[in-house]
Design a protein around this motif. Structure first.
Motif, short mmCIF file in Angstrom:
data_model
loop_
_atom_site.label_atom_id
_atom_site.label_comp_id
_atom_site.label_asym_id
_atom_site.label_seq_id
_atom_site.Cartn_x
_atom_site.Cartn_y
_atom_site.Cartn_z
N SER A 72 0.83 -1.21 0.00
CA SER A 72 0.00 0.00 0.00
C SER A 72 0.86 1.26 0.00
N ARG A 73 1.91 1.28 0.82
CA ARG A 73 2.82 2.44 0.85
C ARG A 73 3.52 2.61 -0.50
N ASP A 74 3.97 1.49 -1.07
CA ASP A 74 4.63 1.56 -2.37
C ASP A 74 3.68 2.09 -3.44
N LEU A 75 2.45 1.61 -3.44
CA LEU A 75 1.48 2.08 -4.42
C LEU A 75 1.21 3.57 -4.25
N ALA A 76 1.02 4.02 -3.02
CA ALA A 76 0.76 5.45 -2.78
C ALA A 76 1.92 6.30 -3.28
N ARG A 77 3.12 5.87 -2.98
CA ARG A 77 4.30 6.61 -3.43
C ARG A 77 4.39 6.61 -4.96
#
Length: 142
Positions: free
Chosen positions: A109-114
């Motif tokens: 999720s963090r990777d996708l948001a970034r």
């Protein structure tokens, strides 16, 4: 995605956000823009753009300055409040997507948001560069 953004619209409409993003890229180069050029780049009638800009100026998101080259015209630039509104709207859009992916692993999720933020910045930069190149090319007269 478009329906989701409209359904859960924040303080900025999609057209207002588009104008602010365009101005944010203009501001990166230190180049304020005229209303008619902004209308052309957004594909809007100048009177429609004028109403939209009046609203954004009234809300403190855009500033008008006299054009030193033409006293009848004004130049537009993003205010600090406008830059903050763009930042918040981008964050809201990323949150809508990441909320939809609630079951995902935290790292994913963090990777996708970034990566979505990075993709948005890249797309907006490329669009702005294309528009700048397009408007600098002299028009041929028949």
């Amino acid at each position: 995605m478009g329906r989701l953004l409209t359904e859960f619209q924040g303080d900025l409409s999609r057209p207002d956000f588009s104008v602010l993003v365009h101005l944010s890229h203009q501001g990166d180069g230190g180049e304020p823009v005229r209303s008619r050029d902004l209308a052309r780049s957004e594909g809007l009638d100048p009177s429609t753009m004028s109403r939209r800009l009046t609203s954004l100026v009234d809300r403190g998101l855009v500033a008008r300055e006299p054009d030193p080259a033409d006293g009848r015209a004004s130049l537009l630039c993003l205010t600090d409040e406008g830059r903050e509104a763009v930042r918040q709207e981008r964050a809201r859009r990323v949150a809508l997507v990441t909320d939809a992916l609630e079951g995902w692993d935290d790292d994913d999720s963090r990777d996708l948001a970034r990566l979505l933020g990075q993709l948005t910045d890249s797309l907006e930069t490329r669009r702005s560069e294309r528009l700048r190149r397009h408007h600098r090319i002299p028009r041929r007269t028949p």
